[in-house]
Design an enzyme around this catalytic site. Structure first.
Site, short mmCIF file in Angstrom:
data_model
loop_
_atom_site.label_atom_id
_atom_site.label_comp_id
_atom_site.label_asym_id
_atom_site.label_seq_id
_atom_site.Cartn_x
_atom_site.Cartn_y
_atom_site.Cartn_z
N GLU A 1 8.26 5.69 1.97
CA GLU A 1 7.76 6.83 2.76
C GLU A 1 8.54 6.88 4.13
O GLU A 1 8.08 7.34 5.11
CB GLU A 1 6.28 6.45 3.04
CG GLU A 1 5.60 6.34 1.87
CD GLU A 1 3.88 6.18 2.02
OE1 GLU A 1 3.51 6.70 3.46
OE2 GLU A 1 3.04 5.84 1.23
N ILE B 1 0.84 -1.21 -0.19
CA ILE B 1 -0.11 0.11 0.14
C ILE B 1 0.65 1.40 0.15
O ILE B 1 0.27 2.53 -0.48
CB ILE B 1 -0.81 0.01 1.33
CG1 ILE B 1 -1.90 -1.10 1.10
CG2 ILE B 1 -1.84 1.22 1.33
CD1 ILE B 1 -2.83 -1.39 -0.11
N TRP C 1 -8.84 14.12 7.99
CA TRP C 1 -7.96 13.82 9.26
C TRP C 1 -7.12 15.17 9.57
O TRP C 1 -5.96 14.86 10.24
CB TRP C 1 -7.10 12.83 8.82
CG TRP C 1 -7.50 11.46 8.42
CD1 TRP C 1 -8.82 11.25 8.98
CD2 TRP C 1 -6.94 10.19 7.86
NE1 TRP C 1 -9.15 9.82 8.57
CE2 TRP C 1 -8.09 9.24 8.14
CE3 TRP C 1 -5.79 10.02 7.51
CZ2 TRP C 1 -7.90 7.82 7.74
CZ3 TRP C 1 -5.81 8.45 7.17
CH2 TRP C 1 -6.54 7.74 7.09
N SER D 1 3.58 2.40 2.54
CA SER D 1 4.78 2.86 3.75
C SER D 1 5.30 1.42 4.19
O SER D 1 4.71 0.40 4.12
CB SER D 1 4.17 3.40 5.00
OG SER D 1 2.91 2.56 5.50
N ASP E 1 -4.40 8.31 -2.21
CA ASP E 1 -5.14 7.28 -1.09
C ASP E 1 -6.45 8.14 -0.49
O ASP E 1 -6.07 9.53 -0.20
CB ASP E 1 -4.23 6.97 0.17
CG ASP E 1 -3.20 5.99 -0.41
OD1 ASP E 1 -3.29 5.45 -1.33
OD2 ASP E 1 -2.07 5.89 0.43
N HIS F 1 -2.87 -4.36 11.15
CA HIS F 1 -3.08 -3.86 12.43
C HIS F 1 -2.90 -4.85 13.62
O HIS F 1 -3.12 -4.83 14.60
CB HIS F 1 -4.41 -3.22 12.43
CG HIS F 1 -4.58 -1.93 11.75
ND1 HIS F 1 -5.07 -2.15 10.07
CD2 HIS F 1 -4.44 -0.76 11.89
CE1 HIS F 1 -5.12 -0.96 9.73
NE2 HIS F 1 -4.87 -0.14 10.57
N GLU G 1 -15.71 7.93 5.77
CA GLU G 1 -15.62 8.56 7.21
C GLU G 1 -16.38 9.79 6.99
O GLU G 1 -17.14 10.00 7.96
CB GLU G 1 -14.21 8.67 7.58
CG GLU G 1 -13.93 8.98 8.90
CD GLU G 1 -12.54 9.79 9.19
OE1 GLU G 1 -12.34 10.82 9.58
OE2 GLU G 1 -11.80 8.40 9.06
N CYS H 1 -1.67 6.84 17.57
CA CYS H 1 -2.10 8.29 17.69
C CYS H 1 -1.67 9.15 16.80
O CYS H 1 -0.59 8.79 15.98
CB CYS H 1 -1.48 8.81 18.92
SG CYS H 1 -1.78 8.07 20.56
#
Length: 768
Positions: A491, A438, A568, A440, A606, A701, A612, A523
C-alpha cells in the site's frame, strides 16, 4: 445568554503537536521543546476562543496523547507492570511514564506492554483503557489540570477545567481483580477527585466541566446509583464550586430524571444527535440548574442550519428564560478540523456549506446575535442552506436507479462457508497457521515525499509509478525471503485507507489541512462525502496485479469496506447514512469483481469501524447491524466460491456483535487481540465462530518488538479457543505507522513463532 465550548482541537492546525511528540520520541527535540510547543498551542486555543467572545472557555482539554490517560495519571491509576519503571523516575507523573503507558516501554532493561486501546464511544478517537487492580493505591499524581488552569490565568483568561467524570471514567476501564467492584472503585477514587477540585477552587476556578457521556447509554440500576453517590459527595465537599455535567453523542432518555436530580449547577445536552430530548429535559429541569444546549454539530463539518437551531433555542427560552441557557457546540470540537479558512483548493460551492472548529465557534456566537435581532446572519444562512438543497452536483440519477435494483441475491455468496473452505484450501495449499500481514507496510519519509512530489508536479506520473513499482517489488521479495505465506503489496501508493479510495470515487471532496486526531500522534484527514457515490474506474487492480505477477505465492487485494469509509468520512447529512453506505458498497463491489477477474484469489475488505458505528443504546442496534452486514455482503458477494474473502477489525469488543460478524460470512477475519492477551478471542470461541480467524499476535501501535516466545504463547492460547486449522497468524493491524527495523524484527519473530507452533500440532489442513 452565555456561550460555552466543551472542548477544542489540540493537535495544532498544522499538526504541530503530532510532529513535536514524534520528534521527542525519536530524540530529535528535547522535553523542553515539546512542552514549549504544547504551551503555544494551548495559548492559541484560549486566545482564539476569548477573541471570538466565548464565555466558558475550556482548559485541560489539551492532551499530549489522550484525555483518559491524563485522568489515569492524575488519579494514580497505574498498572503494576509500570510501578518499577515509575520508581526509577524523578517525577511520578512525568511524561516518560505517561508515554510508556501509552506506547509500551522497551529500553533500560524494561520490556512493558502498553495499555489497551479502544474507541471512545461511537467515534474514531481511541483512548487508553484504565486498568484497575486491587493493589493500586490512588493519589493525586499529576496536577496537569491545575497547572493548565493557572497557565491560562497568567494570560488573563479564566477557564473552565474539563475532566472525565468519575462514573464514566470507571466504566471506561477494565477491572483486573475479582475483589474490586465499581462501588469500591468509586469510594477509593472520589477523595482524589475531590482533592483536585479543591485545589482548582482554591486557584480561582468557578466552573468545572465533568464529562459523563455514559449517561446517554443504557445503565443498570446499580450504575445509576453511582451517579448519586459521586455527585452528592462532590457537592457536599465543595458546594461553592459550580459543576457542569456534560453529556454528548446521544440523548438522556430514561436517565433524564436521574441527571436532573443530581446536585449540579448546569447540564449540557447534545441536541444534534438527540434533539427530541429537549422536551423531557425542560420538563424535568429544576429551577436551580442551568442548561447548556449543544446545537452546533461538533462531529461533522456541515454548516449549522440556523433556522432549526433557533427553533430549539426559542423553545428553551420560552420554558426557562434566557439567563439559565448556555449556547454551545454539541460536544468537544476535538472531532473537527481546525480552520476552514486554511483550505484553498476546495470547490467554492462545496466549501460554502462547511464549518470547521473555528467556524463552529463563530456559529455559536452568530446564533446568540440572531437571538438578539441580527436578521442578516439568519438570511445569509438560509441562502446557503437553499443552495445545498438545490445543487445539481449532489444527485446522480444512475446511482439512485442502481440502488433501487439491489436484490437479496446480490447479498449472498453462492455456497455456504464449509463448501467454500474446501475449495479454497485445495486451491491455495496453505500450511497450518498460515502467516500474513494486515496490508500496509511502513510509510517511509521517501514514500511520503514521493507522493508529495507527484501532487506538487515535481515528478511525472510515470516516474511516480516506476518508483512505487520498485517499492512493491522490494516488499514482495522481502516477504518471500521472510517466509510469509500470503503476501501484500504494501500500500505504498496510499495516503490513508479511506482517503485513497475517496479520491477515486465521485461524490467526495478533500481538504488540505482537515486533520483530526485518531489516537496519540496519529491524525487522519477524513474525506467529505457531499453527494451520490460511484466508481468511475478501477482503483487498485493495477497495483495488485503487478504485485501478483512477481510471485507464485498469493497476494491479497486490499480494499476498505463501505461501513469504514462511511464512519471515517464526514458524511452528508441530507439523506440517511445507510443510503450512503449502500452506494459505497456498490462501488466496492465493482472493485472486488475486477480484482477477481484480474486473477487475485484473496481479497481483503477491511471493516475496522463496523462496531464503532454501533448505536450507544441497545434498541436501534439490531437495525444498524443488519444494514451494516448487508452493505458488507453487497460489496463482497459477486465473487466465485474459490475466491477467499478476508476482513479486518480492530480495537473493539466483539461479544455483543459476534452473531453479526458471523453473518458477514467472510472466509477469514483478522482481529486485534494482542493488547488484551487474546481475551477478545473468547467471544469467538464461546460463539463457536465457524469461519477462519487471524488473532493479532503483536501490537503495531507500540514500537515495542515482542519476542518469539511471547507470540508463541499467544498462539497456544488461540489454539485452546479455536480449531487450529482455522487460525491465521498476523499482526493486529496495518504496519503503516511503524519503522522498518522494528517491523522486520517483529515479523521475523512472528514467522518463527508460527513455524514452532505449526510443528507442535499433528493436525494438518486437509481439503474439506
Amino acid at each position: 445568554m452565555r456561550t460555552n465550548i466543551p472542548g477544542y482541537p489540540r493537535i495544532g492546525s498544522q499538526r504541530e503537536l503530532k510532529k513535536a511528540c514524534e520528534n521527542y520520541w525519536t530524540g530529535k527535540i528535547s522535553l523542553e521543546r515539546l512542552e514549549l510547543t504544547a504551551r503555544q498551542l494551548r495559548k492559541q486555543n484560549w486566545q482564539t476562543l476569548q477573541e471570538a467572545g466565548i464565555d466558558l472557555i475550556p482548559s485541560n482539554d489539551f492532551s499530549f496523547y489522550d484525555q483518559v490517560l491524563d485522568m489515569s495519571l492524575a488519579l494514580g491509576v497505574i498498572p503494576t507492570r509500570f510501578r518499577e519503571l515509575q520508581q526509577t523516575l524523578v517525577t511520578p507523573g512525568c511524561l516518560e511514564l505517561y508515554f510508556a503507558m501509552a506506547r509500551g516501554y522497551q529500553k533500560n532493561g524494561f520490556d512493558i506492554i502498553a495499555l489497551e486501546m479502544t474507541k471512545w464511544f461511537d467515534t474514531n478517537y481511541h483512548y487508553l483503557v484504565p486498568e484497575f487492580e486491587e493493589v493500586q493505591t490512588y493519589a493525586l499524581q499529576s496536577r496537569k489540570c491545575l497547572n493548565e488552569f493557572k497557565e491560562a490565568r497568567s494570560l488573563g483568561i479564566l477557564t473552565k477545567p474539563v475532566l472525565i467524570g468519575p462514573v464514566t471514567y470507571i466504566l471506561s476501564g477494565k477491572i483486573k481483580s475479582a475483589t474490586l467492584t465499581h462501588n469500591l472503585l468509586l469510594e477509593r477514587l472520589l477523595p482524589v477527585y475531590i482533592q483536585l477540585f479543591t485545589e482548582l477552587y482554591e486557584a480561582g476556578a468557578e466552573w468545572v466541566q465533568l464529562d459523563e457521556p455514559s449517561l446517554v447509554t443504557d445503565l443498570e440500576p446499580g450504575t445509576k446509583a453511582l451517579y448519586n453517590t459521586a455527585y452528592t459527595a462532590i457537592n457536599t465537599a465543595l458546594p461553592q464550586l459550580k459543576i457542569m455535567l456534560t453529556t454528548y453523542f446521544g440523548g438522556l432518555e430514561d436517565n433524564t430524571s436521574l441527571v436532573t436530580e443530581l446536585p449540579v449547577q448546569a447540564l449540557h445536552i447534545d441536541l444534534v444527535r438527540a434533539p427530541e430530548q429537549l422536551d423531557t429535559v425542560l420538563a424535568a429541569l429544576p429551577e436551580t440548574m442551568q442548561l447548556s444546549l449543544g446545537v452546533v454539530d461538533g462531529r461533522n463539518i456541515w454548516k449549522n442550519d440556523f433556522t432549526h437551531s433557533i427553533a430549539l433555542l426559542q423553545q428553551a427560552i420560552q420554558a426557562i428564560g434566557t439567563e439559565r441557557i448556555l449556547l454551545a457546540t454539541s460536544c468537544s470540537l476535538l472531532h473537527s478540523p481546525y480552520n476552514l479558512d486554511d483550505e484553498t483548493t476546495l470547490h467554492p460551492e462545496i466549501k460554502q456549506w462547511m464549518a470547521f472548529a473555528q467556524q463552529k465557534v463563530g456559529e455559536v456566537v452568530a446564533l446568540k446575535q440572531i437571538l438578539s435581532g441580527n436578521t442578516t446572519l439568519l438570511q445569509e444562512n438560509r441562502e446557503v442552506m437553499n443552495s445545498r438543497q438545490t445543487s445539481a452536483g449532489i444527485h446522480i440519477p444512475a446511482v439512485k436507479a442502481r440502488m433501487k435494483n439491489i436484490t437479496d441475491d446480490d447479498l449472498t455468496r453462492r455456497q455456504p462457508f464449509p463448501a467454500r473452505q474446501s475449495l479454497q484450501h485445495a486451491l491455495l495449499q496453505l500450511p497450518l497457521f498460515p502467516t500474513t500481514t494486515i496490508g500496509s507496510f511502513p510509510q517511509t519519509v521517501e514514500i511520503r515525499q514521493l507522493r508529495s512530489n507527484l501532487k506538487k508536479g515535481n515528478i511525472s506520473p510515470e516516474k511516480y509509478d516506476a518508483d512505487i513499482r520498485t517499492a512493491i517489488t522490494e516488499a514482495i521479495h522481502w516477504q518471500e525471503a521472510l517466509g510469509l505465506d500470503v503476501l501484500v503489496h504494501g500500500e505504498f501508493e496510499r495516503n490513508d485507507m479511506v482517503e485513497y479510495f475517496g479520491e477515486q470515487l465521485q461524490g467526495f471532496a478533500f481538504t488540505q489541512h482537515g486533520w483530526v486526531q485518531s489516537y496519540g500522534s496519529r491524525c487522519v484527514k477524513p474525506p467529505i462525502i457531499y453527494g451520490d457515490v460511484q466508481r468511475p474506474q478501477p482503483m487498485t487492480v493495477a497495483w495488485s496485479s503487478y504485485a501478483q505477477s512477481l510471485t507464485t505465492k498469493p497476494v491479497k487485494g486490499m480494499l476498505t469496506g463501505p461501513i469504514t469509509i462511511l464512519q471515517w468520512s464526514f458524511v452528508r447529512n441530507d439523506q440517511p447514512r445507510m443510503q450512503t453506505a449502500f452506494q459505497l458498497a456498490l462501488a466496492i463491489r465493482d472493485e472486488v469483481k475486477d480484482l477477481e477477474d484480474a486473477g487475485i484469489g484473496i481479497i481483503q475488505v477491511d471493516e475496522p469501524a463496523l462496531r464503532e458505528g454501533l448505536p450507544l443504546r441497545k434498541a436501534p442496534r439490531a437495525a444498524y447491524l443488519e444494514q451494516s452486514v448487508q452493505a458488507f455482503k453487497l460489496a463482497v458477494s459477486p465473487v466465485k466460491d474459490e475466491t477467499q474473502i478476508h476482513t479486518h477489525m480492530c480495537y473493539a469488543e466483539f461479544n455483543d456483535i459476534i452473531e453479526h460478524i458471523a453473518a458477514m460470512d467472510a472466509d477469514v477475519i483478522t482481529i486485534e487481540t494482542s493488547r488484551s492477551q487474546m481475551e477478545l478471542l473468547e467471544a469467538f470461541a464461546h460463539f463457536r465462530y465457524p469461519n477462519e480467524t487471524g488473532p493479532g499476535v503483536y501490537d503495531i501501535h507500540s514500537p515495542r518488538v515482542p519476542g518469539v516466545a511471547e507470540m508463541e504463547k499467544l498462539l497456544h492460547k488461540a489454539a485452546q479457543l479455536l480449531p487450529p486449522r482455522n487460525i491465521w497468524v498476523n499482526p493486529d493491524c496495518g504496519l503503516k505507522t511503524r519503522k522498518w527495523p522494528e517491523t522486520e524484527m517483529a515479523l521475523r519473530n512472528m514467522v518463527l513463532a508460527a513455524a514452532k507452533v505449526r510443528k507442535e500440532f499433528s493436525v494438518e489442513l486437509q481439503p474439506g
